[in-house]
Design a protein around this motif. Structure first.
Motif, PDB file in Angstrom:
ATOM      1  N   ARG A  27       0.826  -1.202   0.000  1.00 15.40           N
ATOM      2  CA  ARG A  27       0.000   0.000   0.000  1.00 15.40           C
ATOM      3  C   ARG A  27       0.866   1.260   0.000  1.00 15.40           C
ATOM      4  N   THR A  28       0.268   2.373  -0.249  1.00 12.97           N
ATOM      5  CA  THR A  28       0.973   3.630  -0.430  1.00 12.97           C
ATOM      6  C   THR A  28       1.799   3.985   0.798  1.00 12.97           C
ATOM      7  N   PHE A  29       3.105   3.954   0.623  1.00 12.17           N
ATOM      8  CA  PHE A  29       4.036   4.225   1.711  1.00 12.17           C
ATOM      9  C   PHE A  29       3.809   5.610   2.290  1.00 12.17           C
ATOM     10  N   SER A  30       3.544   6.574   1.438  1.00 11.49           N
ATOM     11  CA  SER A  30       3.426   7.953   1.899  1.00 11.49           C
ATOM     12  C   SER A  30       2.180   8.212   2.744  1.00 11.49           C
ATOM     13  N   SER A  31       1.305   7.229   2.843  1.00 10.12           N
ATOM     14  CA  SER A  31       0.111   7.372   3.671  1.00 10.12           C
ATOM     15  C   SER A  31       0.372   7.052   5.133  1.00 10.12           C
ATOM     16  N   TYR A  32       1.551   6.496   5.413  1.00  8.31           N
ATOM     17  CA  TYR A  32       1.837   5.976   6.746  1.00  8.31           C
ATOM     18  C   TYR A  32       2.905   6.786   7.466  1.00  8.31           C
ATOM     19  N   GLY A  33       2.653   7.021   8.756  1.00  7.58           N
ATOM     20  CA  GLY A  33       3.736   7.445   9.616  1.00  7.58           C
ATOM     21  C   GLY A  33       4.645   6.247   9.846  1.00  7.58           C
ATOM     22  N   MET A  34       5.910   6.510  10.101  1.00  5.96           N
ATOM     23  CA  MET A  34       6.877   5.427  10.231  1.00  5.96           C
ATOM     24  C   MET A  34       7.703   5.601  11.495  1.00  5.96           C
ATOM     25  N   GLY A  35       8.105   4.478  12.065  1.00  8.82           N
ATOM     26  CA  GLY A  35       8.912   4.550  13.270  1.00  8.82           C
ATOM     27  C   GLY A  35       9.977   3.475  13.306  1.00  8.82           C
ATOM     28  N   TRP A  36      10.986   3.733  14.126  1.00 11.76           N
ATOM     29  CA  TRP A  36      12.018   2.743  14.434  1.00 11.76           C
ATOM     30  C   TRP A  36      11.915   2.398  15.924  1.00 11.76           C
ATOM     31  N   PHE A  37      11.964   1.110  16.198  1.00 12.93           N
ATOM     32  CA  PHE A  37      12.023   0.598  17.556  1.00 12.93           C
ATOM     33  C   PHE A  37      13.229  -0.320  17.652  1.00 12.93           C
ATOM     34  N   ARG A  38      13.641  -0.644  18.864  1.00 15.99           N
ATOM     35  CA  ARG A  38      14.745  -1.585  19.031  1.00 15.99           C
ATOM     36  C   ARG A  38      14.487  -2.471  20.249  1.00 15.99           C
ATOM     37  N   GLN A  39      15.089  -3.647  20.204  1.00 10.33           N
ATOM     38  CA  GLN A  39      14.946  -4.583  21.311  1.00 10.33           C
ATOM     39  C   GLN A  39      16.296  -5.216  21.597  1.00 10.33           C
ATOM     40  N   ALA A  40      16.796  -4.957  22.795  1.00 11.40           N
ATOM     41  CA  ALA A  40      18.048  -5.543  23.245  1.00 11.40           C
ATOM     42  C   ALA A  40      17.745  -6.866  23.945  1.00 11.40           C
ATOM     43  N   PRO A  41      18.734  -7.764  24.026  1.00 16.43           N
ATOM     44  CA  PRO A  41      18.507  -9.053  24.685  1.00 16.43           C
ATOM     45  C   PRO A  41      18.008  -8.873  26.113  1.00 16.43           C
ATOM     46  N   GLY A  42      16.940  -9.568  26.432  1.00 16.91           N
ATOM     47  CA  GLY A  42      16.395  -9.519  27.775  1.00 16.91           C
ATOM     48  C   GLY A  42      15.612  -8.275  28.109  1.00 16.91           C
ATOM     49  N   ALA A  98       5.057   0.702  10.534  1.00 23.50           N
ATOM     50  CA  ALA A  98       4.217   1.638   9.799  1.00 23.50           C
ATOM     51  C   ALA A  98       2.893   1.792  10.526  1.00 23.50           C
ATOM     52  N   CYS A  99       2.486   3.041  10.710  1.00 22.39           N
ATOM     53  CA  CYS A  99       1.214   3.291  11.388  1.00 22.39           C
ATOM     54  C   CYS A  99       0.347   4.191  10.533  1.00 22.39           C
ATOM     55  N   TYR A 100      -0.930   3.816  10.375  1.00 23.70           N
ATOM     56  CA  TYR A 100      -1.853   4.621   9.573  1.00 23.70           C
ATOM     57  C   TYR A 100      -2.475   5.722  10.433  1.00 23.70           C
ATOM     58  N   THR A 101      -2.816   5.363  11.661  1.00 26.59           N
ATOM     59  CA  THR A 101      -3.348   6.344  12.609  1.00 26.59           C
ATOM     60  C   THR A 101      -2.344   6.447  13.752  1.00 26.59           C
ATOM     61  N   CYS A 102      -1.482   7.420  13.649  1.00 22.25           N
ATOM     62  CA  CYS A 102      -0.355   7.488  14.590  1.00 22.25           C
ATOM     63  C   CYS A 102      -0.637   8.520  15.668  1.00 22.25           C
ATOM     64  N   ASN A 103      -1.548   8.194  16.554  1.00 16.94           N
ATOM     65  CA  ASN A 103      -1.862   9.141  17.617  1.00 16.94           C
ATOM     66  C   ASN A 103      -0.706   9.328  18.580  1.00 16.94           C
ATOM     67  N   ASN A 104       0.070   8.265  18.727  1.00 17.90           N
ATOM     68  CA  ASN A 104       1.227   8.324  19.614  1.00 17.90           C
ATOM     69  C   ASN A 104       2.313   7.460  19.014  1.00 17.90           C
ATOM     70  N   TYR A 105       3.294   8.090  18.403  1.00 20.88           N
ATOM     71  CA  TYR A 105       4.315   7.358  17.677  1.00 20.88           C
ATOM     72  C   TYR A 105       5.135   6.451  18.573  1.00 20.88           C
ATOM     73  N   ALA A 106       5.217   6.744  19.842  1.00 19.88           N
ATOM     74  CA  ALA A 106       6.070   5.970  20.739  1.00 19.88           C
ATOM     75  C   ALA A 106       5.422   4.678  21.224  1.00 19.88           C
ATOM     76  N   GLN A 108       3.909   1.071  20.622  1.00 16.99           N
ATOM     77  CA  GLN A 108       3.979  -0.022  19.642  1.00 16.99           C
ATOM     78  C   GLN A 108       2.606  -0.392  19.115  1.00 16.99           C
ATOM     79  N   ASN A 109       1.590  -0.320  19.961  1.00 14.80           N
ATOM     80  CA  ASN A 109       0.275  -0.802  19.527  1.00 14.80           C
ATOM     81  C   ASN A 109      -0.400   0.143  18.536  1.00 14.80           C
ATOM     82  N   ARG A 110       0.244   1.267  18.219  1.00 17.53           N
ATOM     83  CA  ARG A 110      -0.284   2.151  17.181  1.00 17.53           C
ATOM     84  C   ARG A 110       0.188   1.740  15.793  1.00 17.53           C
ATOM     85  N   TYR A 111       1.111   0.794  15.722  1.00 16.21           N
ATOM     86  CA  TYR A 111       1.702   0.402  14.447  1.00 16.21           C
ATOM     87  C   TYR A 111       0.964  -0.800  13.863  1.00 16.21           C
TER      88      TYR A 111
END
Length: 124
Positions: A27-42, A98-106, A108-111
């Motif tokens: 789907r159209t990439f430009s329609s989505y807000g985008m974010g980066w997350f990271r997960q360290a071991p443990g 990628a989040c379509y409705t990004c009320n809170n970018y931080a 995870q459940n918005r993505y």
């Protein structure tokens, strides 16, 4: 449906730099807000950075502010994360979302969609 594929991870010494990419298809990439997350071991997955759908607004966690830069190229359907002055504590698997409705970018459940992740390892 949006498919996301991260790349650009690797092993780097402390103080070094990396640029992560997240290629989108579907789907159209430009329609989505985008974010980066990271997960360290443990540890739980944590927010790193986000960018609005046209790139006019960016958001960063305090731990990366001033060192990382998020950007996007909607013509190339690609999201980027430039990481400078890397520290051992930046070691993690990095995921783009990628989040379509990004009320809170931080939050995870918005993505709606996630990539498979790319490993970043920073040696001391």
């Amino acid at each position: 449906q949006v498919q996301l594929v991260e790349s650009g991870g690797g092993l780097v010494q402390a103080g070094g730099s990396l640029r992560l990419s997240c290629a989108a298809s579907g789907r159209t990439f430009s329609s989505y807000g985008m974010g980066w997350f990271r997960q360290a071991p443990g540890k739980e997955r944590e927010f790193v950075a986000a960018i609005s759908w046209i790139g006019s607004s960016t958001y960063y966690s305090d731990s990366v502010k001033g060192r990382f830069t998020i950007s996007r190229d909607n013509a190339k359907n690609t999201l980027y994360l430039r990481m400078n002055s890397l520290k051992p504590e930046d070691t993690a698997v990095y995921y783009c979302g990628a989040c379509y409705t990004c009320n809170n970018y931080a939050r995870q459940n918005r993505y709606d969609y996630w990539g498979q992740g790319t490993q970043v390892t920073v040696s001391s």
